[in-house]
Design a protein around this motif. Structure first.
Motif, PDB file in Angstrom:
ATOM      1  N   PRO A 161       0.806  -1.214   0.000  1.00 51.84           N
ATOM      2  CA  PRO A 161       0.000   0.000   0.000  1.00 51.84           C
ATOM      3  C   PRO A 161       0.852   1.282   0.000  1.00 51.84           C
ATOM      4  CG  PRO A 161      -0.761  -1.534   1.687  1.00 51.84           C
ATOM      5  CD  PRO A 161       0.546  -2.047   1.208  1.00 51.84           C
ATOM      6  N   HIS A 162       0.301   2.348  -0.560  1.00 48.25           N
ATOM      7  CA  HIS A 162       1.047   3.579  -0.759  1.00 48.25           C
ATOM      8  C   HIS A 162       1.052   4.408   0.528  1.00 48.25           C
ATOM      9  CE1 HIS A 162       0.912   2.221  -4.789  1.00 48.25           C
ATOM     10  NE2 HIS A 162      -0.231   2.759  -5.133  1.00 48.25           N
ATOM     11  N   ARG A 214      -0.317  -9.441  -6.744  1.00 48.88           N
ATOM     12  CA  ARG A 214       1.030  -9.907  -6.386  1.00 48.88           C
ATOM     13  C   ARG A 214       2.053  -8.780  -6.452  1.00 48.88           C
ATOM     14  NH1 ARG A 214      -1.589 -12.631  -4.133  1.00 48.88           N
ATOM     15  NH2 ARG A 214      -1.987 -14.863  -4.307  1.00 48.88           N
ATOM     16  N   GLN A 215       1.571  -7.544  -6.341  1.00 53.19           N
ATOM     17  CA  GLN A 215       2.460  -6.384  -6.450  1.00 53.19           C
ATOM     18  C   GLN A 215       2.833  -5.770  -5.103  1.00 53.19           C
ATOM     19  OE1 GLN A 215       0.523  -3.554  -9.012  1.00 53.19           O
ATOM     20  NE2 GLN A 215       0.780  -4.770 -10.864  1.00 53.19           N
ATOM     21  N   SER A 216       2.288  -6.228  -4.004  1.00 54.42           N
ATOM     22  CA  SER A 216       2.511  -5.566  -2.722  1.00 54.42           C
ATOM     23  C   SER A 216       3.993  -5.505  -2.369  1.00 54.42           C
ATOM     24  CB  SER A 216       1.757  -6.290  -1.603  1.00 54.42           C
ATOM     25  OG  SER A 216       2.073  -5.720  -0.342  1.00 54.42           O
ATOM     26  N   ASP A 318     -12.886  -9.138  -1.919  1.00 50.56           N
ATOM     27  CA  ASP A 318     -13.629  -9.165  -3.185  1.00 50.56           C
ATOM     28  C   ASP A 318     -12.818  -8.340  -4.186  1.00 50.56           C
ATOM     29  OD1 ASP A 318     -15.453  -9.277  -5.208  1.00 50.56           O
ATOM     30  OD2 ASP A 318     -17.060  -8.236  -4.150  1.00 50.56           O
ATOM     31  N   HIS A 319     -11.651  -8.844  -4.540  1.00 53.16           N
ATOM     32  CA  HIS A 319     -10.653  -8.035  -5.241  1.00 53.16           C
ATOM     33  C   HIS A 319     -10.927  -7.879  -6.726  1.00 53.16           C
ATOM     34  CE1 HIS A 319      -8.472 -11.616  -6.888  1.00 53.16           C
ATOM     35  NE2 HIS A 319      -8.972 -12.190  -5.796  1.00 53.16           N
ATOM     36  N   TYR A 320     -11.869  -8.643  -7.278  1.00 53.94           N
ATOM     37  CA  TYR A 320     -12.229  -8.451  -8.685  1.00 53.94           C
ATOM     38  C   TYR A 320     -13.027  -7.161  -8.891  1.00 53.94           C
ATOM     39  CZ  TYR A 320     -11.011 -13.187 -10.376  1.00 53.94           C
ATOM     40  OH  TYR A 320     -10.360 -14.334 -10.761  1.00 53.94           O
ATOM     41  N   ASP A 321     -13.520  -6.572  -7.790  1.00 53.15           N
ATOM     42  CA  ASP A 321     -14.415  -5.414  -7.893  1.00 53.15           C
ATOM     43  C   ASP A 321     -13.944  -4.283  -6.997  1.00 53.15           C
ATOM     44  OD1 ASP A 321     -16.640  -4.037  -8.895  1.00 53.15           O
ATOM     45  OD2 ASP A 321     -17.902  -4.657  -7.217  1.00 53.15           O
ATOM     46  N   ASN A 322     -12.670  -3.990  -7.069  1.00 49.94           N
ATOM     47  CA  ASN A 322     -12.060  -2.938  -6.264  1.00 49.94           C
ATOM     48  C   ASN A 322     -12.197  -1.603  -6.986  1.00 49.94           C
ATOM     49  OD1 ASN A 322     -10.387  -1.291  -4.724  1.00 49.94           O
ATOM     50  ND2 ASN A 322      -8.520  -2.080  -5.663  1.00 49.94           N
ATOM     51  N   CYS A 323     -12.916  -0.650  -6.381  1.00 52.36           N
ATOM     52  CA  CYS A 323     -13.115   0.634  -7.050  1.00 52.36           C
ATOM     53  C   CYS A 323     -11.803   1.375  -7.239  1.00 52.36           C
ATOM     54  CB  CYS A 323     -14.108   1.498  -6.270  1.00 52.36           C
ATOM     55  SG  CYS A 323     -13.491   2.140  -4.699  1.00 52.36           S
ATOM     56  N   ALA A 324     -10.779   1.084  -6.426  1.00 45.99           N
ATOM     57  CA  ALA A 324      -9.494   1.751  -6.559  1.00 45.99           C
ATOM     58  C   ALA A 324      -8.661   1.174  -7.702  1.00 45.99           C
ATOM     59  CB  ALA A 324      -8.707   1.683  -5.256  1.00 45.99           C
ATOM     60  N   PHE A 457     -16.039 -12.160  10.296  1.00 43.19           N
ATOM     61  CA  PHE A 457     -15.742 -12.070   8.868  1.00 43.19           C
ATOM     62  C   PHE A 457     -15.881 -10.611   8.435  1.00 43.19           C
ATOM     63  CE2 PHE A 457     -17.674 -16.211   9.655  1.00 43.19           C
ATOM     64  CZ  PHE A 457     -16.742 -17.089   9.096  1.00 43.19           C
ATOM     65  N   LEU A 458     -14.941 -10.164   7.629  1.00 42.75           N
ATOM     66  CA  LEU A 458     -14.973  -8.801   7.116  1.00 42.75           C
ATOM     67  C   LEU A 458     -14.672  -8.846   5.625  1.00 42.75           C
ATOM     68  CD1 LEU A 458     -15.195  -5.756   7.748  1.00 42.75           C
ATOM     69  CD2 LEU A 458     -12.724  -5.762   8.189  1.00 42.75           C
ATOM     70  N   MET A 459     -15.709  -8.588   4.807  1.00 45.90           N
ATOM     71  CA  MET A 459     -15.517  -8.563   3.359  1.00 45.90           C
ATOM     72  C   MET A 459     -15.160  -7.150   2.919  1.00 45.90           C
ATOM     73  SD  MET A 459     -16.926  -7.636   0.219  1.00 45.90           S
ATOM     74  CE  MET A 459     -18.644  -7.893  -0.238  1.00 45.90           C
ATOM     75  N   LEU A 460     -14.087  -7.022   2.164  1.00 44.88           N
ATOM     76  CA  LEU A 460     -13.617  -5.728   1.680  1.00 44.88           C
ATOM     77  C   LEU A 460     -13.437  -5.785   0.171  1.00 44.88           C
ATOM     78  CD1 LEU A 460     -10.844  -5.074   4.362  1.00 44.88           C
ATOM     79  CD2 LEU A 460     -13.183  -4.177   4.366  1.00 44.88           C
ATOM     80  N   LYS A 461     -13.990  -4.803  -0.519  1.00 42.39           N
ATOM     81  CA  LYS A 461     -13.734  -4.692  -1.956  1.00 42.39           C
ATOM     82  C   LYS A 461     -12.415  -3.933  -2.128  1.00 42.39           C
ATOM     83  CE  LYS A 461     -18.425  -5.117  -3.830  1.00 42.39           C
ATOM     84  NZ  LYS A 461     -18.264  -6.053  -4.948  1.00 42.39           N
ATOM     85  N   SER A 462     -11.335  -4.665  -1.979  1.00 39.55           N
ATOM     86  CA  SER A 462      -9.997  -4.088  -2.023  1.00 39.55           C
ATOM     87  C   SER A 462      -9.041  -5.148  -2.544  1.00 39.55           C
ATOM     88  CB  SER A 462      -9.577  -3.623  -0.616  1.00 39.55           C
ATOM     89  OG  SER A 462      -8.279  -3.073  -0.616  1.00 39.55           O
ATOM     90  N   ARG A 463      -7.866  -4.705  -2.913  1.00 38.27           N
ATOM     91  CA  ARG A 463      -6.833  -5.632  -3.372  1.00 38.27           C
ATOM     92  C   ARG A 463      -5.679  -5.680  -2.379  1.00 38.27           C
ATOM     93  NH1 ARG A 463      -6.207  -4.440  -9.876  1.00 38.27           N
ATOM     94  NH2 ARG A 463      -7.072  -6.441 -10.503  1.00 38.27           N
ATOM     95  N   VAL A 464      -4.966  -4.558  -2.255  1.00 42.85           N
ATOM     96  CA  VAL A 464      -3.785  -4.497  -1.384  1.00 42.85           C
ATOM     97  C   VAL A 464      -3.866  -3.346  -0.397  1.00 42.85           C
ATOM     98  CG1 VAL A 464      -1.266  -4.185  -1.361  1.00 42.85           C
ATOM     99  CG2 VAL A 464      -2.315  -5.620  -3.125  1.00 42.85           C
ATOM    100  N   HIS A 465      -4.472  -2.224  -0.805  1.00 40.52           N
ATOM    101  CA  HIS A 465      -4.453  -1.031   0.042  1.00 40.52           C
ATOM    102  C   HIS A 465      -5.089  -1.241   1.408  1.00 40.52           C
ATOM    103  CE1 HIS A 465      -2.479   1.613  -2.614  1.00 40.52           C
ATOM    104  NE2 HIS A 465      -3.468   1.861  -3.447  1.00 40.52           N
ATOM    105  N   TRP A 466      -6.013  -2.166   1.549  1.00 42.25           N
ATOM    106  CA  TRP A 466      -6.651  -2.404   2.846  1.00 42.25           C
ATOM    107  C   TRP A 466      -5.619  -2.694   3.925  1.00 42.25           C
ATOM    108  CZ3 TRP A 466      -6.478  -6.868   5.830  1.00 42.25           C
ATOM    109  CH2 TRP A 466      -5.838  -7.964   5.235  1.00 42.25           C
TER     110      TRP A 466
END
Length: 520
Positions: A161-162, A214-216, A318-324, A457-466
């Motif tokens: 994450p940035h 796989r970029q983290s 839910d990383h297929y639908d990350n608004c970021a 359980f915590l579902m997040l629409k995120s990839r890495v930034h979370w």
């Protein structure tokens, strides 16, 4: 000493159906702030533009912020929005200045231009051939020769994450500010041709589209690559950046690249660049994401939750639908799987559905209702229509969606998820929002009354930034292959314009040590 500062940031997913108009570049209002309003918005935040403002003030410079536009990722930027912002930057430079400091993203595609940043820099260089230009860039930059050749110093984030955005603003702008200060004081300043402060730039690409998952920089191989960038700077480079690139842009320049800027030694810059490119290529297989079927992922999450400590939820991505990354944030495949599995003590952030929010606000807190949730947007690039999910639940929370990020990422910046609600469906608290916001900050949840420490359980629409603001709370992480234009399944996307061959679309792609690709 007069300095022009500006921000123009957008990561463009060319597969996304989400439109990108001018209002998207503002956290509040119909257009991004300019001048004193922009300074007020970003001063004392963790942004690169804040670092540039701080440096200008410390140097006693007369500065202006031409515009501060920062839009969540989405489809190509509308030409009208692009020209509105770019014209303000160009006009400010035409009025006269000694330097230009830019907080850009590096992966902007407009309706007209594949390389929005490159076009901006090309115009600025034509206006001011000898004025130093410094640029802070996102790690997901799709770097082009136009960007490199028309700027003096470019520096990219070294974390994903940035969390080093402010520091990158310092890395990009400080050499130019220091040069201006020394020039003003009459001291001997290192210059190269045309009176500009920076000269020795070495850059190149590798034919790779690394999967974002796989970029983290917290994990191998990017952890070691970014560490080497920092070491190269410690050894004398002004800036060393490896850009993982943004792969959801079907343009020729998309992909991984390296850029090294040396104060005086071109050969050394070239060697460092080649070293970084070789590191990227040797690790190419580690940048490929392996997909787990959704139902298997949910089943595994239930097993992991049985052994999780109290206050430590299992995070479902839910990383297929990350608004970021340009996702619509309204697909419901993962949420539907959670409901089928009857998950209890769960929360989900979030479903983008302004229509549903308005209905929930109308009926009020405590009311029960049935509605069609999400699925309002079609996904033509995936050849899929929107699929709303029929749910029945109780309204728990209503909010105006206004808050500020706690950090470390985007510390102090304004956030706006628009009117929002929490709908309890069975054992799941579902956040429903009206503006796209990625859940990388704990205040995103707290604002809606969601206590993540009370969930299993915590579902997040995120990839890495979370991981920036919420990573420490996870007992385990399960990556869920749902539906969306941020898919890690490249075979479901139709790439027509990206350069070929490119790995992993073409597994037989070759690249030799010392080979440098420059395009765009």
């Amino acid at each position: 000493m007069r300095i022009v500062i500006a921000q123009l940031k957008h990561e463009t997913n060319t597969f996304s159906p989400v439109p990108t108009d001018l209002s998207r570049f503002s956290r509040i209002g119909d257009q991004p702030p300019c001048g004193a309003d922009a300074v007020k918005e970003y001063r004392h935040t963790g942004s690169a533009i804040a670092a540039m403002i701080d440096l200008a003030e410390q140097a006693g410079a007369d500065y202006t912020v031409a515009v501060a536009g920062n839009a969540p990722p989405s489809g190509p930027v509308q030409d009208a929005a692009y020209e509105w912002m770019v014209s303000r930057i160009c006009d400010a430079v035409k009025a006269g200045c000694d330097a230009v400091l830019l907080d850009l993203h590096g992966a902007m595609v407009t309706e007209r231009y594949d390389d929005g940043e490159g076009e901006l820099l090309r115009r600025l260089r034509a206006i001011a051939p000898h004025i130093p230009i410094a640029v802070a860039l996102d790690m997901h930059t799709n770097l082009s020769n136009t960007m490199v050749s028309n700027a003096d110093l470019l520096a990219g984030y070294q974390t994903y994450p940035h969390v080093d955005v402010y520091e990158t603003g310092l890395r990009a702008a400080k050499p130019v500010i220091d040069w201006l200060v020394s020039k003003r004081s009459g001291q001997q300043a290192a210059v190269h041709g045309g009176g500009q402060p920076i000269a020795c730039k070495a850059w190149g690409q590798v034919p790779m589209l690394p999967h974002v998952m796989r970029q983290s920089s917290l994990d191998s191989p990017n952890r070691e690559i970014q560490a080497r960038c920092k070491a190269i700077e410690a050894e004398g480079a002004l800036a060393a950046s490896v850009f993982v690139g943004f792969p959801h842009a079907d343009i020729p320049i998309a992909g991984m690249s390296a850029l090294v800027i040396d104060p005086s030694d071109q050969a050394r810059a070239d060697r460092w660049r080649d070293e970084l490119l070789a590191m990227c290529w040797e690790a190419r297989a580690s940048f490929v994401y392996q997909i787990e079927p959704l139902d298997e992922a949910i089943s595994r999450a239930k097993q992991l939750a049985q052994h999780a400590a109290e206050g430590k939820p299992v995070v479902l991505l839910d990383h297929y639908d990350n608004c970021a990354s340009g996702g619509t944030m309204d697909t419901t495949a993962v949420l539907a799987a959670m409901i089928r599995a009857d998950l209890q003590q769960a929360a989900a952030f979030a479903i983008f559905d302004p229509e549903a929010v308005q209905k929930l606000m109308t009926i009020g807190i405590g009311a029960e209702t049935s509605l069609q949730l999400g699925g309002k947007l079609d996904l033509p690039s995936l050849k899929r229509q929107g699929e709303p999910l029929e749910v029945k639940g109780r309204v728990k929370t209503l909010s105006d969606g206004q808050y500020r990020f706690r950090g470390p990422m985007a510390r102090g910046e304004r956030a706006n998820m628009g009117p929002a609600a929490v709908l309890q469906v069975g054992g799941i608290d579902i956040a429903v929002i009206s503006r796209h916001v990625e859940p990388f900050d704990i205040n995103t949840l707290v604002t809606l009354g969601i206590d993540p420490f009370s969930k299993k359980f915590l579902m997040l629409k995120s990839r890495v930034h979370w991981r920036a603001g919420l990573g420490d709370l996870a007992a385990a992480v399960v990556e869920c292959a749902g539906v969306g234009v941020c898919t890690s399944d490249y075979h479901s996307l139709s790439f027509h314009r990206v350069r070929r061959p490119v790995y992993p679309l073409d597994l037989d792609t070759s690249f030799e040590a010392g080979q440098v690709i420059q395009g765009g």
